[in-house]
Structures are given as C-alpha cells and as structure tokens.
Design a protein around this motif. Structure first.
Motif, PDB file in Angstrom:
ATOM      1  N   GLU A 121     101.192  -7.616 -25.646  1.00  0.00           N
ATOM      2  CA  GLU A 121     102.035  -7.832 -24.469  1.00  0.00           C
ATOM      3  C   GLU A 121     103.107  -8.849 -24.848  1.00  0.00           C
ATOM      4  O   GLU A 121     102.797  -9.905 -25.394  1.00  0.00           O
ATOM      5  CB  GLU A 121     101.153  -8.366 -23.336  1.00  0.00           C
ATOM      6  CG  GLU A 121     101.866  -8.548 -22.024  1.00  0.00           C
ATOM      7  CD  GLU A 121     100.932  -9.087 -20.953  1.00  0.00           C
ATOM      8  OE1 GLU A 121     101.443  -9.686 -19.991  1.00  0.00           O
ATOM      9  OE2 GLU A 121      99.702  -8.914 -21.087  1.00  0.00           O
ATOM     10  N   SER A 122     104.354  -8.541 -24.582  1.00  0.00           N
ATOM     11  CA  SER A 122     105.433  -9.396 -25.068  1.00  0.00           C
ATOM     12  C   SER A 122     106.694  -9.196 -24.252  1.00  0.00           C
ATOM     13  O   SER A 122     106.797  -8.283 -23.432  1.00  0.00           O
ATOM     14  CB  SER A 122     105.741  -9.074 -26.538  1.00  0.00           C
ATOM     15  OG  SER A 122     106.315  -7.775 -26.644  1.00  0.00           O
ATOM     16  N   GLY A 123     107.666 -10.061 -24.530  1.00  0.00           N
ATOM     17  CA  GLY A 123     108.948  -9.931 -23.866  1.00  0.00           C
ATOM     18  C   GLY A 123     109.679  -8.659 -24.239  1.00  0.00           C
ATOM     19  O   GLY A 123     110.394  -8.078 -23.415  1.00  0.00           O
ATOM     20  N   VAL A 124     109.509  -8.191 -25.472  1.00  0.00           N
ATOM     21  CA  VAL A 124     110.165  -6.953 -25.898  1.00  0.00           C
ATOM     22  C   VAL A 124     109.600  -5.763 -25.125  1.00  0.00           C
ATOM     23  O   VAL A 124     110.343  -4.910 -24.630  1.00  0.00           O
ATOM     24  CB  VAL A 124     110.001  -6.738 -27.416  1.00  0.00           C
ATOM     25  CG1 VAL A 124     110.568  -5.388 -27.834  1.00  0.00           C
ATOM     26  CG2 VAL A 124     110.690  -7.852 -28.190  1.00  0.00           C
ATOM     27  N   VAL A 125     108.270  -5.703 -25.011  1.00  0.00           N
ATOM     28  CA  VAL A 125     107.650  -4.630 -24.228  1.00  0.00           C
ATOM     29  C   VAL A 125     108.118  -4.698 -22.780  1.00  0.00           C
ATOM     30  O   VAL A 125     108.510  -3.690 -22.185  1.00  0.00           O
ATOM     31  CB  VAL A 125     106.114  -4.708 -24.293  1.00  0.00           C
ATOM     32  CG1 VAL A 125     105.483  -3.706 -23.322  1.00  0.00           C
ATOM     33  CG2 VAL A 125     105.609  -4.440 -25.703  1.00  0.00           C
ATOM     34  N   ALA A 126     108.071  -5.897 -22.195  1.00  0.00           N
ATOM     35  CA  ALA A 126     108.428  -6.058 -20.788  1.00  0.00           C
ATOM     36  C   ALA A 126     109.881  -5.694 -20.525  1.00  0.00           C
ATOM     37  O   ALA A 126     110.201  -5.053 -19.513  1.00  0.00           O
ATOM     38  CB  ALA A 126     108.158  -7.493 -20.345  1.00  0.00           C
ATOM     39  N   LYS A 127     110.788  -6.104 -21.423  1.00  0.00           N
ATOM     40  CA  LYS A 127     112.210  -5.784 -21.229  1.00  0.00           C
ATOM     41  C   LYS A 127     112.433  -4.282 -21.333  1.00  0.00           C
ATOM     42  O   LYS A 127     113.181  -3.705 -20.523  1.00  0.00           O
ATOM     43  CB  LYS A 127     113.051  -6.513 -22.284  1.00  0.00           C
ATOM     44  CG  LYS A 127     114.567  -6.380 -22.054  1.00  0.00           C
ATOM     45  CD  LYS A 127     114.988  -7.159 -20.821  1.00  0.00           C
ATOM     46  CE  LYS A 127     116.499  -7.214 -20.655  1.00  0.00           C
ATOM     47  NZ  LYS A 127     117.135  -5.908 -20.403  1.00  0.00           N
ATOM     48  N   SER A 128     111.780  -3.622 -22.297  1.00  0.00           N
ATOM     49  CA  SER A 128     111.927  -2.170 -22.434  1.00  0.00           C
ATOM     50  C   SER A 128     111.315  -1.434 -21.256  1.00  0.00           C
ATOM     51  O   SER A 128     111.772  -0.358 -20.877  1.00  0.00           O
ATOM     52  CB  SER A 128     111.271  -1.706 -23.739  1.00  0.00           C
ATOM     53  OG  SER A 128     111.876  -2.314 -24.860  1.00  0.00           O
TER      54      SER A 128
END
Length: 263
Positions: free
Chosen positions: A154-161
């Motif tokens: 879980e990460s900012g990259v996943v969340a932004k995408s």
C-alpha cells in the motif's frame, strides 16, 4: 462552491465515509499519500487512522469538507511537499501521513457484495494495481485479491493511480491464491482465467452467476497452478496488430464485459 457557502465538516478523525472499506495490510509502518483525490478519500475513510497532513493553503482549500479544528496540519510550499513524495509525483499541494488500512478477509466482502472478484497473480507494478482498483470501483467489483508476497505494498503511488478507489474497494491479501480460488468455487463463483492462449472469448465464457476474473502478470501471464484452478480460460478479442494489452486495460475491459452481460 458558491461564495459564502460553508463547507460541511468532515466526520470522524478527519472524515467518515458511510460504507468505507479498507484493504489488506501490506506493511506495519505509516503510509504517505498524495494528490487531492487520494488524500480526500483517505480523510473520509472511517477505516483510516490519520497522523498528519502537510498542505499548501490552496491544497487544503480544495478539499471537499473541513478538517476538525484539532487535526494536525502543517502548511508548506510546493517545493517542500515535492521532497516528501516520489520523484515528479503530482501532489497537488496535499501530502497525508496515515496508518495502513486494516486487514480484511475475503469472506467478509463476499457476504455483502455480489460483484465480480478480481484475482491478480503476481501483478507487481503499483501503477497497474492502482488502475485496476479504480476500474474495480467503477464497475462494482466486490474485491481485488493479490498474493501478499507478490504484490506492491500500500503506497502513495497505488493510491494516486487508484484516484480514491484504494479507500473504497477491498484489497484482500492472501498467502495462497490457489486456496482462495478453491474458496470462491465453494461459494459458487465461476473462475475465468484471462489468457491469449485459447480460442474462447470472454463473452462466450461468461455465466449468469458470480464471477471471479483471474489475471496474470504481463509477459508471464498466470502461473500453471493458478490456471489449473480456473473453471474456464478466455481471451479478449483484440486485433492481431497488437500482441497483448496492459493488465490494467485488460481488467477494465473484462469488468465491463461482466457488467454488461445479457444486455
């Protein structure tokens, strides 16, 4: 928002969203999210524990809802925020530090949602997983399931995408995908593996009942053991001009086919 109109206060710690659902936990540390849609969705999610928000004045003003008076906010400029996120990430003046979402079990979401389940076999690119979560939200999927050791954290990259879908689509992490497929069979899900190495199209393979769609990593596809746990294999009818689709595009098309079957 009309001039003079007061924003509604966010509920809970920084906002509560009715029916909010979490994903499986992939790490034990804090998670840093960025971008308006990702941060706003996290602030409204009742399953999130929030630590601190870094924001520009403009970024905070763009949020849909007001933060509680005691919510920890640190104001920063655009350059400072850029140092806190992935290189060249579009933070839009908002960076949120929070706890990972709590663990969920597949049985919990199958009891409350009749949508399709997406099984991702070693899909490791966080942009792809985020885009698949976004499509899952758009087409009413019950859950996205990944193997714990072969999926991005879980990460900012996943969340932004995912554009907010990380907070609304259950992301279930399991130790063994094959056992999960057995569980889905017991719950009368028809398990369809997507591959280009077959003659049956997805439209022809779709049943009328619950469906689990299985997608493998780009290039390698599904592992043999996972393919053996599918009830049927199917392909998307793409042109011979291209060898294959990006896995997130394939997931979106497959979900659309499930959503529109019988129309």
């Amino acid at each position: 928002m009309a001039k003079g109109e007061k924003k509604r206060a966010m509920r809970g710690r920084a906002g509560r969203m009715q029916g909010g659902r979490g994903s499986g936990r992939s790490n034990t540390g804090t998670v840093r999210l960025w971008g308006r849609h990702a941060v706003e969705a996290a602030l409204k999610n009742p399953n999130r524990t929030h630590r601190k928000l870094w924001a520009t004045r403009e970024g905070e003003a763009a949020l849909d809802g007001e933060l509680p008076e005691d919510f920890p906010v640190a104001y920063a400029d655009v350059t400072d925020l850029a140092r806190m996120v992935a290189r060249d990430a579009p933070h839009q003046g908002l960076v949120l530090e929070c706890e990972p979402l709590p663990d969920l079990h597949l049985e919990e979401v199958l009891d409350e949602d009749g949508g399709p389940v997406l099984i991702l076999d070693q899909v490791t690119d966080p942009h792809n997983v985020g885009a698949i979560l976004r499509s899952a939200a758009a087409f009413g999927a019950a859950a996205v399931v990944t193997q714990d050791r072969h999926a991005p954290p879980e990460s900012g990259v996943v969340a932004k995408s995912a554009s907010g879908a990380l907070e609304t689509v259950p992301w279930i992490r399991v130790v063994n995908l094959a056992r999960t497929l057995d569980t889905l069979a017991e719950r009368e899900f028809w398990r369809i593996g997507l591959t280009g190495n077959c003659d049956t199209t997805l439209a022809a393979a779709l049943p009328t009942g619950p469906v689990a769609l299985v997608l493998g990593a780009e290039g390698e596809g599904m592992r043999q053991n996972i393919e053996a746990h599918c009830d049927a294999l199917a392909k998307l009818p793409i042109s011979n001009a291209i060898e294959s689709l990006n896995v997130s595009n394939a997931a979106a098309i497959a979900l659309y086919a499930v959503a529109t079957r019988g129309e």
